[in-house]
Design a protein around this motif. Structure first.
Motif, PDB file in Angstrom:
ATOM      1  N   VAL A  48       0.837  -1.206   0.000  1.00 52.50           N
ATOM      2  CA  VAL A  48       0.000   0.000   0.000  1.00 52.50           C
ATOM      3  C   VAL A  48       0.872   1.257   0.000  1.00 52.50           C
ATOM      4  O   VAL A  48       0.623   2.207  -0.747  1.00 52.50           O
ATOM      5  CB  VAL A  48      -0.948   0.008   1.221  1.00 52.50           C
ATOM      6  CG1 VAL A  48      -1.626   1.367   1.358  1.00 52.50           C
ATOM      7  CG2 VAL A  48      -1.995  -1.084   1.083  1.00 52.50           C
ATOM      8  N   LEU A  49       1.915   1.262   0.815  1.00 50.87           N
ATOM      9  CA  LEU A  49       2.806   2.419   0.865  1.00 50.87           C
ATOM     10  C   LEU A  49       3.526   2.630  -0.462  1.00 50.87           C
ATOM     11  O   LEU A  49       3.670   3.768  -0.927  1.00 50.87           O
ATOM     12  CB  LEU A  49       3.824   2.245   1.993  1.00 50.87           C
ATOM     13  CG  LEU A  49       3.287   2.492   3.406  1.00 50.87           C
ATOM     14  CD1 LEU A  49       4.305   2.042   4.447  1.00 50.87           C
ATOM     15  CD2 LEU A  49       2.949   3.963   3.600  1.00 50.87           C
ATOM     16  N   ALA A  50       3.985   1.549  -1.068  1.00 52.46           N
ATOM     17  CA  ALA A  50       4.664   1.668  -2.361  1.00 52.46           C
ATOM     18  C   ALA A  50       3.732   2.276  -3.396  1.00 52.46           C
ATOM     19  O   ALA A  50       4.147   3.110  -4.217  1.00 52.46           O
ATOM     20  CB  ALA A  50       5.154   0.295  -2.813  1.00 52.46           C
ATOM     21  N   ILE A 102       9.738   1.665  -0.373  1.00 46.28           N
ATOM     22  CA  ILE A 102       9.883   2.796   0.547  1.00 46.28           C
ATOM     23  C   ILE A 102       9.568   2.399   1.983  1.00 46.28           C
ATOM     24  O   ILE A 102      10.065   3.011   2.937  1.00 46.28           O
ATOM     25  CB  ILE A 102       9.001   3.987   0.119  1.00 46.28           C
ATOM     26  CG1 ILE A 102       9.436   5.246   0.875  1.00 46.28           C
ATOM     27  CG2 ILE A 102       7.519   3.676   0.333  1.00 46.28           C
ATOM     28  CD1 ILE A 102       8.811   6.523   0.367  1.00 46.28           C
ATOM     29  N   ALA A 103       8.764   1.344   2.185  1.00 44.21           N
ATOM     30  CA  ALA A 103       8.427   0.914   3.545  1.00 44.21           C
ATOM     31  C   ALA A 103       9.655   0.465   4.318  1.00 44.21           C
ATOM     32  O   ALA A 103       9.684   0.534   5.546  1.00 44.21           O
ATOM     33  CB  ALA A 103       7.394  -0.214   3.503  1.00 44.21           C
ATOM     34  N   PRO A 126      17.235  10.149   3.387  1.00 46.22           N
ATOM     35  CA  PRO A 126      16.408  11.330   3.098  1.00 46.22           C
ATOM     36  C   PRO A 126      14.946  10.984   2.819  1.00 46.22           C
ATOM     37  O   PRO A 126      14.042  11.725   3.221  1.00 46.22           O
ATOM     38  CB  PRO A 126      17.090  11.931   1.857  1.00 46.22           C
ATOM     39  CG  PRO A 126      18.501  11.474   1.949  1.00 46.22           C
ATOM     40  CD  PRO A 126      18.442  10.102   2.542  1.00 46.22           C
ATOM     41  N   GLU A 127      14.691   9.851   2.134  1.00 46.98           N
ATOM     42  CA  GLU A 127      13.317   9.466   1.812  1.00 46.98           C
ATOM     43  C   GLU A 127      12.500   9.151   3.061  1.00 46.98           C
ATOM     44  O   GLU A 127      11.270   9.143   3.018  1.00 46.98           O
ATOM     45  CB  GLU A 127      13.319   8.244   0.888  1.00 46.98           C
ATOM     46  CG  GLU A 127      13.495   8.562  -0.582  1.00 46.98           C
ATOM     47  CD  GLU A 127      12.286   9.272  -1.159  1.00 46.98           C
ATOM     48  OE1 GLU A 127      11.220   8.644  -1.282  1.00 46.98           O
ATOM     49  OE2 GLU A 127      12.408  10.472  -1.476  1.00 46.98           O
ATOM     50  N   LEU A 154       8.337   9.551   3.976  1.00 43.11           N
ATOM     51  CA  LEU A 154       7.540   8.443   4.481  1.00 43.11           C
ATOM     52  C   LEU A 154       6.937   8.774   5.845  1.00 43.11           C
ATOM     53  O   LEU A 154       5.733   8.604   6.065  1.00 43.11           O
ATOM     54  CB  LEU A 154       8.401   7.185   4.589  1.00 43.11           C
ATOM     55  CG  LEU A 154       7.763   5.965   5.271  1.00 43.11           C
ATOM     56  CD1 LEU A 154       6.539   5.502   4.508  1.00 43.11           C
ATOM     57  CD2 LEU A 154       8.783   4.832   5.396  1.00 43.11           C
ATOM     58  N   THR A 155       7.773   9.273   6.753  1.00 44.80           N
ATOM     59  CA  THR A 155       7.305   9.588   8.102  1.00 44.80           C
ATOM     60  C   THR A 155       6.249  10.680   8.084  1.00 44.80           C
ATOM     61  O   THR A 155       5.227  10.596   8.774  1.00 44.80           O
ATOM     62  CB  THR A 155       8.496  10.026   8.981  1.00 44.80           C
ATOM     63  OG1 THR A 155       9.466   8.976   9.013  1.00 44.80           O
ATOM     64  CG2 THR A 155       8.040  10.321  10.397  1.00 44.80           C
ATOM     65  N   THR A 156       6.479  11.704   7.279  1.00 44.06           N
ATOM     66  CA  THR A 156       5.517  12.803   7.182  1.00 44.06           C
ATOM     67  C   THR A 156       4.181  12.318   6.645  1.00 44.06           C
ATOM     68  O   THR A 156       3.115  12.686   7.165  1.00 44.06           O
ATOM     69  CB  THR A 156       6.073  13.920   6.275  1.00 44.06           C
ATOM     70  OG1 THR A 156       7.304  14.399   6.812  1.00 44.06           O
ATOM     71  CG2 THR A 156       5.089  15.076   6.173  1.00 44.06           C
ATOM     72  N   TRP A 157       4.217  11.479   5.613  1.00 46.13           N
ATOM     73  CA  TRP A 157       2.974  10.969   5.018  1.00 46.13           C
ATOM     74  C   TRP A 157       2.185  10.142   6.037  1.00 46.13           C
ATOM     75  O   TRP A 157       0.966  10.294   6.166  1.00 46.13           O
ATOM     76  CB  TRP A 157       3.302  10.130   3.788  1.00 46.13           C
ATOM     77  CG  TRP A 157       2.109   9.725   2.993  1.00 46.13           C
ATOM     78  CD1 TRP A 157       1.540  10.399   1.941  1.00 46.13           C
ATOM     79  CD2 TRP A 157       1.310   8.547   3.181  1.00 46.13           C
ATOM     80  NE1 TRP A 157       0.444   9.720   1.466  1.00 46.13           N
ATOM     81  CE2 TRP A 157       0.276   8.581   2.201  1.00 46.13           C
ATOM     82  CE3 TRP A 157       1.367   7.475   4.062  1.00 46.13           C
ATOM     83  CZ2 TRP A 157      -0.684   7.577   2.102  1.00 46.13           C
ATOM     84  CZ3 TRP A 157       0.404   6.478   3.973  1.00 46.13           C
ATOM     85  CH2 TRP A 157      -0.609   6.538   3.002  1.00 46.13           C
ATOM     86  N   ILE A 158       2.876   9.278   6.766  1.00 43.96           N
ATOM     87  CA  ILE A 158       2.194   8.449   7.764  1.00 43.96           C
ATOM     88  C   ILE A 158       1.614   9.321   8.869  1.00 43.96           C
ATOM     89  O   ILE A 158       0.450   9.148   9.282  1.00 43.96           O
ATOM     90  CB  ILE A 158       3.158   7.403   8.356  1.00 43.96           C
ATOM     91  CG1 ILE A 158       3.521   6.359   7.294  1.00 43.96           C
ATOM     92  CG2 ILE A 158       2.524   6.702   9.566  1.00 43.96           C
ATOM     93  CD1 ILE A 158       4.551   5.339   7.749  1.00 43.96           C
TER      94      ILE A 158
END
Length: 219
Positions: free
Chosen positions: A73-75, A83-84, A91-92, A96-100
């Motif tokens: 789902v994250l990908a 990305i998970a 840096p990525e 990821l953290t911001t989106w979650i």
């Protein structure tokens, strides 16, 4: 000559800082409405954790907006395969953290579907969760797994989140047996027996884990 900073990186950092400040400055009166995260960890390779999460998500949605996140789902949502499992220092990881965190703000419940016990995504699931659901068939080996000993037992625990055992039975199975073997050597808050394809059993699980259980008082 200095190299200009990437504006998208700076924006992601700003969003992350703002989200954290909002959580830190929220008044205590909002504590009861905070988001609750459930990490689902399969102890048994024969268990269909995707199906479990789908059913559990559907019942949680009765009590508030719910989001089920898995590696795939994250990908798909972020358009970045793998990305998970990004390293926390990469840096990525900021994106990821911001989106979650942004999605945690807009949902009452999060269901984090873990997979490979040794993956960075599984460790992230454990750290983000308020409660950890350990799922297995009752006929599987009840001995604590190596990853439990490494991450969830004793002084090695990477999270204080409550651990809950969910044993999945066939719809027409016999009465539960051997439960004591599963409870031994695990610091469980509670345990449940549910039938794998019964909506009413998943509904009961969701009610009890969200504090919406139904009780009868006779006087």
């Amino acid at each position: 000559k200095s190299t200009p900073r990437a504006p998208e990186v700076m924006m992601n950092i700003c969003r992350q800082v703002i989200a954290r400040l909002m959580r830190m400055t929220s008044p205590p009166a909002h504590a009861k409405s905070r988001q609750t995260g459930f990490a689902v960890i399969p102890l048994d390779p024969e268990v269909d954790s995707t199906e479990f999460c789908r059913r559990f998500e559907g019942e949680l949605a009765t009590f508030g907006p719910t989001l089920h996140l898995s590696r795939d789902v994250l990908a798909d949502r972020l358009g970045t395969p793998g990305i998970a499992d990004i390293d926390e220092g990469a840096p990525e990881n900021i994106r990821l953290t911001t989106w979650i965190e942004e999605n945690e703000q807009s949902h009452s419940f999060m269901v984090y579907q873990a997979d490979d016990p040794g993956s960075a995504w599984t460790r992230r699931c454990l750290k983000m969760a308020d409660r950890i659901l350990l799922i297995a068939r009752p006929t599987a080996d009840p001995t604590p797994r190596n990853f439990e000993k490494e991450l969830l037992l004793g002084a090695n625990r990477i999270t204080p989140a409550a651990q809950i055992l969910v044993l999945l039975h066939p719809d027409d199975g016999d009465l539960p047996q051997g439960t004591r073997d599963w409870l031994r050597d695990r610091p469980l808050e509670r345990h449940f027996h549910i039938r794998s394809h019964r909506d009413d059993d998943f509904a009961r699980l969701a009610r009890l884990l969200t504090g919406n259980g139904v009780g009868v008082v006779l006087g």
